[in-house]
Design an enzyme around this catalytic site. Sequence first.
Site, PDB file in Angstrom:
ATOM      1  N   TYR A   6     -25.671 105.209  41.182  1.00 36.22           N
ATOM      2  CA  TYR A   6     -26.370 104.494  42.251  1.00 36.22           C
ATOM      3  C   TYR A   6     -26.345 105.299  43.548  1.00 36.22           C
ATOM      4  O   TYR A   6     -27.377 105.492  44.200  1.00 36.22           O
ATOM      5  CB  TYR A   6     -25.726 103.124  42.469  1.00 36.22           C
ATOM      6  CG  TYR A   6     -26.289 102.357  43.643  1.00 36.22           C
ATOM      7  CD1 TYR A   6     -27.545 101.755  43.570  1.00 36.22           C
ATOM      8  CD2 TYR A   6     -25.558 102.223  44.821  1.00 36.22           C
ATOM      9  CE1 TYR A   6     -28.061 101.051  44.650  1.00 36.22           C
ATOM     10  CE2 TYR A   6     -26.065 101.517  45.900  1.00 36.22           C
ATOM     11  CZ  TYR A   6     -27.317 100.929  45.804  1.00 36.22           C
ATOM     12  OH  TYR A   6     -27.824 100.232  46.882  1.00 36.22           O
ATOM     13  N   ALA A   7     -25.168 105.789  43.917  1.00 32.63           N
ATOM     14  CA  ALA A   7     -25.045 106.569  45.149  1.00 32.63           C
ATOM     15  C   ALA A   7     -25.863 107.850  45.065  1.00 32.63           C
ATOM     16  O   ALA A   7     -26.505 108.263  46.043  1.00 32.63           O
ATOM     17  CB  ALA A   7     -23.576 106.888  45.421  1.00 32.63           C
TER      18      ALA A   7
END
Length: 267
Positions: free
Chosen positions: A158-159
């Site tokens: 996600y990051a």
Amino acid sequence: MNRLENKVAIVTGSTSGIGIGIARLYAAEGAQVVVCGRRAEKGQAVVDRITAEGGKASFHVMDITDTASIEKLVEDTAEAYGHIDILVNNAANVALKDGRVDELTIEMWDAIFQSDMRGTFYVTKCVLPHMRKDARGGSIINIGSMASCGGDLGSTAYASAKAGVDMLTKSVALQYGKDNVRCNCIRPGLIVTPENDAHVPQALKDIFLSNIMVNRYGCPEDIGHACVYFGSDESAYVSGQIITVDGGMNSHAPTVAQFRSMGSRTW
């Protein structure tokens, strides 16, 4: 009021959470808002609420992982209104599982990038021809995440995807600025919404709140207000910028040590 009068705005992922906050504020400022997402019933409820408040909105079904539905959204919007002034790339699948590098499967990695990176890229790609051919140009606003500000104990894919959104923002701003198309990115911090409130443990909320520089968590309207600015003519000289709307949390040392002591990987 009327800071977005006569502007047509697509807000992806606007059937819940932050997207609803953005859509409602856009309508309150005079924009014709295209609410879109996978859930027609929820989307129509957002439209009904906006119209009850005196705004203008319509719903169009769209799945951020389905390129055909993205193409139809953009084509139908351009045909219905004649132009597209604002695109807010808000849709993302934050419910997908994530973790450390050694825990992630290639399928998990690909699913998150398909939703959070590829989807943002493709909606932008589809909207650009309409903005470039119009002398009015346009404003593209990407919703990133404070997750891209630094490493984390989990949420690796996600990051990484949201860090990609940061760089996509700068690339679009550079490549199409001379066509009068601007692109900026907003990184939300901890935004408490009706959908996520019950899923964030109180202990983790307390850690966040102790590190936020103001006396509350964020709400969808905090992101919506920033989107209004970037969508309006007030920001005509602002492009390629990434702003973190997080109550000042990332203005100081990170909280990884506190989370590690709890055996947690944030929320």
